[in-house]
Design an enzyme around this catalytic site. Structure first.
Site, PDB file in Angstrom:
ATOM      1  N   GLY A  14     -69.544 -36.029  -2.897  1.00 23.98           N
ATOM      2  CA  GLY A  14     -70.849 -36.632  -2.614  1.00 23.98           C
ATOM      3  C   GLY A  14     -71.868 -35.706  -1.980  1.00 23.98           C
ATOM      4  O   GLY A  14     -72.791 -36.183  -1.310  1.00 23.98           O
ATOM      5  N   GLY A  15     -71.742 -34.406  -2.228  1.00 24.90           N
ATOM      6  CA  GLY A  15     -72.725 -33.466  -1.672  1.00 24.90           C
ATOM      7  C   GLY A  15     -74.151 -33.826  -2.086  1.00 24.90           C
ATOM      8  O   GLY A  15     -75.077 -33.790  -1.271  1.00 24.90           O
ATOM      9  N   ASP A  34     -66.871 -39.238 -11.500  1.00 21.50           N
ATOM     10  CA  ASP A  34     -65.977 -38.083 -11.338  1.00 21.50           C
ATOM     11  C   ASP A  34     -64.550 -38.508 -11.702  1.00 21.50           C
ATOM     12  O   ASP A  34     -64.199 -39.684 -11.607  1.00 21.50           O
ATOM     13  CB  ASP A  34     -65.996 -37.550  -9.898  1.00 21.50           C
ATOM     14  CG  ASP A  34     -65.559 -36.094  -9.814  1.00 21.50           C
ATOM     15  OD1 ASP A  34     -66.406 -35.232  -9.501  1.00 21.50           O
ATOM     16  OD2 ASP A  34     -64.361 -35.799 -10.074  1.00 21.50           O
ATOM     17  N   ILE A  57     -67.102 -38.075 -18.155  1.00 21.78           N
ATOM     18  CA  ILE A  57     -68.508 -38.279 -18.542  1.00 21.78           C
ATOM     19  C   ILE A  57     -68.631 -38.448 -20.060  1.00 21.78           C
ATOM     20  O   ILE A  57     -69.365 -39.315 -20.543  1.00 21.78           O
ATOM     21  CB  ILE A  57     -69.358 -37.116 -17.992  1.00 21.78           C
ATOM     22  CG1 ILE A  57     -69.490 -37.296 -16.477  1.00 21.78           C
ATOM     23  CG2 ILE A  57     -70.718 -37.027 -18.656  1.00 21.78           C
ATOM     24  CD1 ILE A  57     -69.865 -36.083 -15.695  1.00 21.78           C
ATOM     25  N   GLU A  58     -67.865 -37.634 -20.789  1.00 20.35           N
ATOM     26  CA  GLU A  58     -67.971 -37.695 -22.246  1.00 20.35           C
ATOM     27  C   GLU A  58     -67.367 -38.980 -22.818  1.00 20.35           C
ATOM     28  O   GLU A  58     -67.524 -39.285 -24.009  1.00 20.35           O
ATOM     29  CB  GLU A  58     -67.363 -36.443 -22.905  1.00 20.35           C
ATOM     30  CG  GLU A  58     -65.898 -36.173 -22.618  1.00 20.35           C
ATOM     31  CD  GLU A  58     -65.632 -35.429 -21.307  1.00 20.35           C
ATOM     32  OE1 GLU A  58     -66.369 -35.657 -20.324  1.00 20.35           O
ATOM     33  OE2 GLU A  58     -64.668 -34.649 -21.270  1.00 20.35           O
ATOM     34  N   CYS A  79     -67.843 -25.232 -12.701  1.00 14.18           N
ATOM     35  CA  CYS A  79     -68.412 -23.880 -12.719  1.00 14.18           C
ATOM     36  C   CYS A  79     -67.462 -22.831 -13.293  1.00 14.18           C
ATOM     37  O   CYS A  79     -67.888 -21.724 -13.596  1.00 14.18           O
ATOM     38  CB  CYS A  79     -68.816 -23.502 -11.298  1.00 14.18           C
ATOM     39  SG  CYS A  79     -67.474 -23.663 -10.127  1.00 14.18           S
ATOM     40  N   SER A 382     -67.754 -28.120  -3.473  1.00  9.63           N
ATOM     41  CA  SER A 382     -68.980 -28.865  -3.229  1.00  9.63           C
ATOM     42  C   SER A 382     -70.190 -27.923  -3.082  1.00  9.63           C
ATOM     43  O   SER A 382     -70.156 -26.800  -3.587  1.00  9.63           O
ATOM     44  CB  SER A 382     -68.799 -29.752  -1.993  1.00  9.63           C
ATOM     45  OG  SER A 382     -69.887 -30.617  -1.853  1.00  9.63           O
TER      46      SER A 382
HETATM   47  C1  SAM Z   1     -68.387 -28.463  -8.978  1.00  8.61           C
HETATM   48  S1  SAM Z   1     -67.553 -29.942  -8.673  1.00  8.61           S
HETATM   49  C2  SAM Z   1     -68.850 -30.983  -8.129  1.00  8.61           C
HETATM   50  C3  SAM Z   1     -68.813 -31.198  -6.676  1.00  8.61           C
HETATM   51  C4  SAM Z   1     -69.778 -32.194  -6.105  1.00  8.61           C
HETATM   52  N1  SAM Z   1     -71.166 -31.894  -6.334  1.00  8.61           N
HETATM   53  C5  SAM Z   1     -69.513 -32.319  -4.611  1.00  8.61           C
HETATM   54  O1  SAM Z   1     -70.450 -32.338  -3.827  1.00  8.61           O
HETATM   55  O2  SAM Z   1     -68.348 -32.391  -4.242  1.00  8.61           O
HETATM   56  C6  SAM Z   1     -67.256 -30.548 -10.285  1.00  8.61           C
HETATM   57  C7  SAM Z   1     -66.647 -31.937 -10.329  1.00  8.61           C
HETATM   58  O3  SAM Z   1     -66.677 -32.384 -11.675  1.00  8.61           O
HETATM   59  C8  SAM Z   1     -65.566 -33.183 -11.924  1.00  8.61           C
HETATM   60  N2  SAM Z   1     -65.407 -33.201 -13.381  1.00  8.61           N
HETATM   61  C9  SAM Z   1     -65.057 -32.152 -14.167  1.00  8.61           C
HETATM   62  N3  SAM Z   1     -65.079 -32.513 -15.472  1.00  8.61           N
HETATM   63  C10 SAM Z   1     -65.439 -33.819 -15.503  1.00  8.61           C
HETATM   64  C11 SAM Z   1     -65.649 -34.747 -16.565  1.00  8.61           C
HETATM   65  N4  SAM Z   1     -65.469 -34.384 -17.835  1.00  8.61           N
HETATM   66  N5  SAM Z   1     -66.004 -36.008 -16.262  1.00  8.61           N
HETATM   67  C12 SAM Z   1     -66.186 -36.368 -14.952  1.00  8.61           C
HETATM   68  N6  SAM Z   1     -66.016 -35.536 -13.912  1.00  8.61           N
HETATM   69  C13 SAM Z   1     -65.649 -34.272 -14.181  1.00  8.61           C
HETATM   70  C14 SAM Z   1     -64.451 -32.525 -11.139  1.00  8.61           C
HETATM   71  O4  SAM Z   1     -63.446 -33.452 -10.836  1.00  8.61           O
HETATM   72  C15 SAM Z   1     -65.198 -32.019  -9.894  1.00  8.61           C
HETATM   73  O5  SAM Z   1     -65.091 -32.935  -8.836  1.00  8.61           O
END
Ligand code: SAM
Length: 397
Positions: A14-15, A34, A57-58, A79, A382
């Site tokens: 939740g950042g 997520d 998401i997809e 990333c 995050s």
């Molecule tokens: C870079 S982190 C994001 C962190 C977030 N902004 C935070 O503040 O913690 C990427 C996130 O994307 C999620 N994720 C990766 N592929 C995904 C997908 N296809 N559908 C949903 N969530 C996904 C991972 O579980 C991970 O928590």
């Protein structure tokens, strides 16, 4: 302005949600999405009233997205496909699939969002994923600005150089000037002569972005003019490394590490002291800071488990000088070496302290069952809340 309807994609812990809160913009997160069970537990613990979708998401249909009728997308896509030390699979990496799906959906939404903010690692700016993002935004009539910035820009003593893109639908009232440069300070700050947004009508097609010298001192290690730059002083550190760290510590626009430390850590310090094995094996690779420093390196998800390049450690004994320990270390026996290193009283930053350095508010907490290792892991994934809050304000104002 009435509350913006926001979707938080790749919501993690939740950042982005905390950044929204911090920005003062009226909002309602209508869906956080997520697939990470640990991150989702932490998100739910802190935002029990926000609809959290444990879905890929997809796997979400255009129809479901349309029903959310949102005004803003916040997203930090995975990333790993773009990290400089990784394989840089870019759009061929399966972890980019969901992001490409979002780009495919955007033009087809019944009502396109007014605002989009994306965060990613350094490396994204030269990717094909970024090219596709910019192309899609321009085709959909968005104005946008790219920024590469580190938390030191908001006075936080932590390096976390990240790529950000903020975009607004061109129906919003914006400057029509163009700026295809990736900025290295917040738009409209004194350091930039670039306007905040790039207008699609006046810009060239997306091309390789220009980034001048990196604003993150940790990434700025050229110094070809200094013939002694590679000379190791002690602790595998060159004269240039030492100079860079000294300059960072002199920058009074950045706060001191001590402002971010837990007050009661002495009661619990044993849990965070570096074990003898780690000290003996990795001492020369540690990035060591002390409470009066105004710098620390980026905390990654491997912090506490791996030593090299995962984050700084804290020297708790102020009386012991680093040089007095590291100066002649190679002449000692293992036992003597250890005794020397123990004098520094080196410890890891606690997860709470890492959260502090990442701009998370005191109200943020972890559910009881989350282990320290898991905490470091999700924090490492995050973002810096204060940097994003500032970008949100710039985007929406
Ligand atoms: C870079 S982190 C994001 C962190 C977030 N902004 C935070 O503040 O913690 C990427 C996130 O994307 C999620 N994720 C990766 N592929 C995904 C997908 N296809 N559908 C949903 N969530 C996904 C991972 O579980 C991970 O928590």
């Amino acid at each position: 302005m009435s509350g913006l309807r926001v979707i938080e994609l790749y919501s993690g812990i939740g950042g982005m949600h905390y950044a929204l809160k911090d920005s003062g913009i009226p909002y309602q997160v209508v869906a956080a999405i997520d697939i990470n069970p640990t991150a989702n537990q932490i998100y739910k613990h802190n935002f029990p009233d926000t609809p959290l979708w444990n879905k890929t998401i997809e796997g979400i249909t255009l129809d479901d997205f349309n029903k959310l009728s949102f005004d803003m997308i916040l997203m930090s896509p995975p990333c790993q496909p773009f990290t400089r030390i990784g394989l840089q699979g870019d759009i061929a990496d399966p972890r980019t699939k969901s992001f490409l799906y979002i780009l495919d959906l955007l033009p087809r939404l019944c009502r396109r969002p007014r605002f989009i903010l994306l965060e990613n690692v350094k490396g994204f700016e030269t990717s094909s994923a970024r090219e596709r993002l910019v192309k899609t935004l321009m085709e959909c009539g968005y104005t946008y600005q790219e920024v590469m910035i580190s938390p030191t820009s908001v006075g936080i003593p932590n390096s976390r150089l990240r790529y950000y893109l903020i975009a607004k639908s061109s129906t919003e009232n914006f400057s029509t000037d163009t700026c295809s440069k990736i900025l290295e300070a917040f738009p409209h700050s004194a350091d930039n002569d670039c306007p905040a947004f790039l207008n699609p009508a006046e810009s060239n097609p997306p091309e390789e972005p220009t980034v001048s010298s990196p604003s993150d001192p940790d990434a700025c290690l050229t110094g070809e003019e200094d013939p002694q730059r590679d000379q190791v002083l002690y602790k595998l550190e060159t004269r240039m490394d030492a100079q860079r760290k000294m300059n960072q510590n002199k920058d009074v626009s950045v706060r001191q590490i001590q402002d971010f430390l837990e007050p009661q850590i002495e009661d619990n310090i044993e849990n965070y002291l570096l074990p003898p094995k780690t000290l003996l094996r990795y001492a020369l690779l540690l990035d060591i800071v002390q409470p009066t420093c105004r710098r620390s390196v980026c905390f990654t998800k491997g912090y506490g488990r791996y030593v090299e390049g995962t984050g700084s450690v804290l020297k708790c004994c102020m009386e012991t000088e680093m040089e007095s320990v590291f100066g002649g270390l190679d002449q000692y026996s293992e036992e003597e070496k250890l005794q020397q290193l123990l004098r520094l009283k080196l410890r890891y930053f606690t997860p709470r302290e890492v959260a502090n350095l990442m701009g998370f508010p005191q109200s943020f907490s972890f559910p009881e069952q989350i282990s320290t290792k898991q905490k470091y892991r999700v924090l490492g994934n995050s973002l810096n809340v204060m940097v994003v809050a500032r970008l949100l304000q710039l985007m929406v104002s």
